[in-house]
Design an enzyme around this catalytic site. Structure first.
Site, short mmCIF file in Angstrom:
data_model
loop_
_atom_site.label_atom_id
_atom_site.label_comp_id
_atom_site.label_asym_id
_atom_site.label_seq_id
_atom_site.Cartn_x
_atom_site.Cartn_y
_atom_site.Cartn_z
N HIS A 161 0.84 -1.21 0.00
CA HIS A 161 0.00 0.00 0.00
C HIS A 161 0.87 1.25 0.00
O HIS A 161 0.68 2.17 -0.81
CB HIS A 161 -0.91 -0.01 1.24
CG HIS A 161 -1.63 1.29 1.48
ND1 HIS A 161 -2.98 1.44 1.25
CD2 HIS A 161 -1.19 2.48 1.95
CE1 HIS A 161 -3.33 2.68 1.54
NE2 HIS A 161 -2.26 3.33 1.98
N GLU A 162 1.83 1.30 0.91
CA GLU A 162 2.64 2.50 1.04
C GLU A 162 3.60 2.66 -0.14
O GLU A 162 3.81 3.78 -0.61
CB GLU A 162 3.41 2.46 2.37
CG GLU A 162 2.52 2.59 3.58
CD GLU A 162 1.69 3.87 3.59
OE1 GLU A 162 2.18 4.90 3.10
OE2 GLU A 162 0.56 3.84 4.09
N HIS A 165 2.01 4.36 -3.01
CA HIS A 165 1.98 5.83 -2.97
C HIS A 165 3.17 6.39 -3.74
O HIS A 165 3.06 7.43 -4.39
CB HIS A 165 2.03 6.32 -1.52
CG HIS A 165 0.70 6.29 -0.83
ND1 HIS A 165 -0.41 6.96 -1.33
CD2 HIS A 165 0.28 5.70 0.32
CE1 HIS A 165 -1.44 6.77 -0.51
NE2 HIS A 165 -1.05 6.00 0.48
N GLU A 185 -5.50 7.00 -2.08
CA GLU A 185 -5.59 5.98 -1.03
C GLU A 185 -6.25 4.71 -1.56
O GLU A 185 -5.87 3.60 -1.20
CB GLU A 185 -6.38 6.52 0.17
CG GLU A 185 -5.59 7.45 1.06
CD GLU A 185 -4.42 6.77 1.74
OE1 GLU A 185 -4.48 5.55 2.00
OE2 GLU A 185 -3.42 7.46 2.02
N HIS A 263 -8.76 8.97 3.75
CA HIS A 263 -8.85 7.58 4.20
C HIS A 263 -10.31 7.13 4.33
O HIS A 263 -10.66 6.01 3.96
CB HIS A 263 -8.15 7.39 5.55
CG HIS A 263 -6.68 7.56 5.50
ND1 HIS A 263 -6.06 8.76 5.78
CD2 HIS A 263 -5.68 6.68 5.20
CE1 HIS A 263 -4.75 8.61 5.65
NE2 HIS A 263 -4.49 7.36 5.31
#
Length: 266
Positions: A161-162, A165, A185, A263
């Site tokens: 997920h990160e 980004h 997100e 989020h």
């Protein structure tokens, strides 16, 4: 830009509903989460303009902050070095590799920037830091408070997920506020789940579609940070609160908090 896996409203709930020790750690996590903002705002062109020779080989380095807030920390593992005795170091290293493999083998993308960018990670950041984030240049992982959150390297979908980004940063450069941020997100949630499916060799039907399923301790009444299959049902706990995610666009949350709901609406 605030690309962290744990939303600020969960940390605020812990600060509000927990004991004094909970409050101190939650407020510290909120502060540490917001600190790297200036690093993330570094112009992408400067970083992306660095000459990199395309290669298919992975390039990963994991550093150990040793519970300090200094980046990147002491080098703990890199390509060709022995496996560490530290589980967090190995999880960060292998998780970065699995994410790299997904983008390389499935989408033919070479690393985060598609130009063989080295994937750098720092583990053991801060004391009891309950978050993980991409700061525009590298990954940062906390160990969790041990009460509500486990170490953040233990969850492959959080790692993916990160890192996603970073891909969004280089591939699209979209804003991180309101609907743009919610889309960013969302992309990260989806690709976090996809990388986990890829690593586990699961079909979409067999996957759990949960984000951060390995983060919450047994103390928490919940299964994950977010649920992609049933938004709004990931947790309902007296300390961390109740999952506020809407399950349909008609319930889109308009708010000034959470970078205008990035989020909540992901």
């Amino acid at each position: 830009m605030r690309c962290s896996i744990v939303p600020p409203y969960i940390l605020r709930n812990i600060a509000r509903n927990g004991d004094e020790a909970d409050r101190a750690l939650a407020l510290a996590a909120l502060e540490l989460t917001s600190q790297p903002r200036s690093e993330r705002q570094a112009p992408v062109a400067i970083v992306a303009g660095t000459l990199v020779v395309p290669t298919r080989a992975k390039r990963r380095t994991v550093y150990d902050a040793r519970q300090s807030e200094e980046l990147p920390g002491k080098r703990a593992r890199t390509e060709g070095s022995d496996e560490s005795r530290d589980a967090a170091v190995n999880e960060a290293f292998e998780g970065a590799g699995q994410t790299y493999d997904f983008f390389r083998e499935v989408l033919e993308r070479t690393s985060i920037d598609d130009r063989a960018m080295r994937i750098e990670s720092t583990v053991h950041f801060g004391r009891g830091f309950s978050n993980a984030h991409w700061n525009g240049r590298q990954m940062i992982y906390g160990d969790g408070d041990g009460k509500y959150f486990r170490r953040f390297t233990a969850s492959l979908d959080v790692i993916a997920h990160e890192l996603m980004h970073g891909v969004t940063q280089y591939a699209a450069g979209i804003g991180f506020s309101g609907q743009c941020g919610a889309l960013a997100e969302h992309y990260s949630d989806v690709f976090g789940v996809l990388v986990k499916q890829f690593a586990r060799k699961q079909t979409a039907a067999r996957a759990d579609w949960l984000v951060g399923a390995d983060l919450l301790t047994e103390r928490v009444n919940g299964v994950a940070i977010r649920s992609m299959k049933a938004p709004g049902t990931a947790y309902d706990d007296r300390i961390i609160g109740r999952d506020p995610q809407p399950s349909h666009m008609r319930h889109y949350v308009k708010t000034s908090a959470d970078d205008r709901g990035v989020h909540i609406n992901s």
